[in-house]
Design a protein around this motif. Sequence first.
Motif, PDB file in Angstrom:
ATOM      1  N   LYS A  99       0.836  -1.208   0.000  1.00 44.49           N
ATOM      2  CA  LYS A  99       0.000   0.000   0.000  1.00 44.49           C
ATOM      3  C   LYS A  99       0.870   1.257   0.000  1.00 44.49           C
ATOM      4  O   LYS A  99       0.507   2.259  -0.640  1.00 44.49           O
ATOM      5  CB  LYS A  99      -0.925  -0.012   1.214  1.00 44.49           C
ATOM      6  N   CYS A 100       1.999   1.214   0.674  1.00 48.80           N
ATOM      7  CA  CYS A 100       2.902   2.373   0.668  1.00 48.80           C
ATOM      8  C   CYS A 100       3.455   2.620  -0.736  1.00 48.80           C
ATOM      9  O   CYS A 100       3.597   3.774  -1.159  1.00 48.80           O
ATOM     10  CB  CYS A 100       4.045   2.155   1.650  1.00 48.80           C
ATOM     11  N   VAL A 101       3.775   1.559  -1.455  1.00 51.04           N
ATOM     12  CA  VAL A 101       4.218   1.717  -2.835  1.00 51.04           C
ATOM     13  C   VAL A 101       3.109   2.351  -3.662  1.00 51.04           C
ATOM     14  O   VAL A 101       3.334   3.286  -4.448  1.00 51.04           O
ATOM     15  CB  VAL A 101       4.646   0.360  -3.434  1.00 51.04           C
ATOM     16  N   GLU A 102       1.896   1.873  -3.479  1.00 54.62           N
ATOM     17  CA  GLU A 102       0.754   2.397  -4.228  1.00 54.62           C
ATOM     18  C   GLU A 102       0.541   3.881  -3.953  1.00 54.62           C
ATOM     19  O   GLU A 102       0.256   4.665  -4.873  1.00 54.62           O
ATOM     20  CB  GLU A 102      -0.497   1.611  -3.850  1.00 54.62           C
TER      21      GLU A 102
ATOM     22  N   VAL B 249       8.645   4.353   4.148  1.00 54.34           N
ATOM     23  CA  VAL B 249       8.426   3.653   5.412  1.00 54.34           C
ATOM     24  C   VAL B 249       9.649   3.834   6.290  1.00 54.34           C
ATOM     25  O   VAL B 249      10.773   3.524   5.882  1.00 54.34           O
ATOM     26  CB  VAL B 249       8.169   2.151   5.191  1.00 54.34           C
ATOM     27  N   PHE B 250       9.436   4.357   7.500  1.00 57.62           N
ATOM     28  CA  PHE B 250      10.490   4.458   8.496  1.00 57.62           C
ATOM     29  C   PHE B 250      10.364   3.250   9.420  1.00 57.62           C
ATOM     30  O   PHE B 250       9.319   3.060  10.054  1.00 57.62           O
ATOM     31  CB  PHE B 250      10.353   5.754   9.294  1.00 57.62           C
TER      32      PHE B 250
ATOM     33  N   MET C 254      13.537  -5.286   0.426  1.00 58.62           N
ATOM     34  CA  MET C 254      13.957  -4.454  -0.701  1.00 58.62           C
ATOM     35  C   MET C 254      13.883  -5.232  -2.017  1.00 58.62           C
ATOM     36  O   MET C 254      13.630  -4.658  -3.083  1.00 58.62           O
ATOM     37  CB  MET C 254      15.375  -3.925  -0.475  1.00 58.62           C
ATOM     38  N   TYR C 255      14.109  -6.537  -1.944  1.00 62.07           N
ATOM     39  CA  TYR C 255      14.007  -7.380  -3.146  1.00 62.07           C
ATOM     40  C   TYR C 255      12.551  -7.505  -3.607  1.00 62.07           C
ATOM     41  O   TYR C 255      12.249  -7.376  -4.795  1.00 62.07           O
ATOM     42  CB  TYR C 255      14.591  -8.762  -2.867  1.00 62.07           C
ATOM     43  N   GLU C 256      11.653  -7.774  -2.652  1.00 59.61           N
ATOM     44  CA  GLU C 256      10.251  -7.992  -2.996  1.00 59.61           C
ATOM     45  C   GLU C 256       9.551  -6.704  -3.420  1.00 59.61           C
ATOM     46  O   GLU C 256       8.591  -6.732  -4.195  1.00 59.61           O
ATOM     47  CB  GLU C 256       9.513  -8.604  -1.796  1.00 59.61           C
ATOM     48  N   PHE C 257      10.020  -5.564  -2.901  1.00 64.06           N
ATOM     49  CA  PHE C 257       9.377  -4.269  -3.183  1.00 64.06           C
ATOM     50  C   PHE C 257      10.423  -3.273  -3.672  1.00 64.06           C
ATOM     51  O   PHE C 257      10.814  -2.347  -2.948  1.00 64.06           O
ATOM     52  CB  PHE C 257       8.676  -3.748  -1.928  1.00 64.06           C
ATOM     53  N   PRO C 258      10.881  -3.410  -4.900  1.00 63.80           N
ATOM     54  CA  PRO C 258      11.969  -2.547  -5.384  1.00 63.80           C
ATOM     55  C   PRO C 258      11.605  -1.070  -5.469  1.00 63.80           C
ATOM     56  O   PRO C 258      12.495  -0.220  -5.498  1.00 63.80           O
ATOM     57  CB  PRO C 258      12.275  -3.123  -6.774  1.00 63.80           C
ATOM     58  N   GLU C 259      10.312  -0.751  -5.482  1.00 67.81           N
ATOM     59  CA  GLU C 259       9.897   0.653  -5.531  1.00 67.81           C
ATOM     60  C   GLU C 259       9.728   1.260  -4.143  1.00 67.81           C
ATOM     61  O   GLU C 259       9.566   2.479  -4.016  1.00 67.81           O
ATOM     62  CB  GLU C 259       8.577   0.783  -6.298  1.00 67.81           C
TER      63      GLU C 259
END
Length: 308
Positions: free
Chosen positions: A169-172, A177-178, A202-207
Amino acid sequence: MSAHGAHMTEQTSPDPTRFGGYGGATIDTLIGFPTDPDQLYASVRQRVRDDESKTMAMPASYMFHDVPELHGDRFDSVAVTLAEMDRFGVEVGLVSLGANPEAVATALERHPDRFVASITLDPDEGTGALRRLVDAHERNNLRAVSLFPHGTASRTPIDGARMFPIYAKCVELGLPVFITVGIAGPRVPSDAQKVELLDRVMYEFPELVVVMRHGAEPWVDLAVKLMVKWPNLHYSTSAFAPKHYPTEIVQYANTRGADRIMYGGYFPMGLSLERIFGELPAVGFRDEVWPEFLYGNAARVLRIEGPS
């Protein structure tokens, strides 16, 4: 020299000779308002088990010897924080909607040029956390999400399945994210905050843009290695007095990581701005690092427009 914060008055700006010639403003990525400690730390106190921790003013006060003794019921807590910000040239502060909500709401409404909002989420809430996130973003123009894995009932690890919907959801929404990493200050287990767990995230969510909070000790070398590896991984200096900044972090900022290290304070939870800004000039950052450390990196990650 960067022009960041050029509109700050001489009265409120840091001495430009103290920070490598940089005399502009600062963005504080972790600041709050004086409040009743019993309210602020209630959830953490429920999870500690030793008798001493249950009586501490803050659950990690054994680590902090000069905690500001401020209680928001005695005065205008927003005014106190603003006065300290003005005194030390802090132009914008990132505040959490979950801590001292009345003061935060007042600050965001009355001083939108000085405060921006984050929200602390609990992955144990499942889809409820996502609904809170979307609602808060619509109401408060959120700039970030905060997670502290050690502070939840399940102690969901950084790479735990319950975290993944929040990351997605943060990517969207385009929100950074801290995440609190390293050994927890309160006397609770720290396995959920091992720095190595960021590798999979970081691998699963590169954005996804991630900012490490609270030191990453004793895995600071690994934190640096992962920042070299992953371009969206950052580090803030929150909860550390400048004289205790890890040497690995200072060295990384001075070499290839000037765009990854950003200032974070801890007022009034554990450190005064007077102590932080009194010690900062002795940190061995190169001249060109100071503008990005104090302002530029946080402005980019939090989408804060430059001073007018």
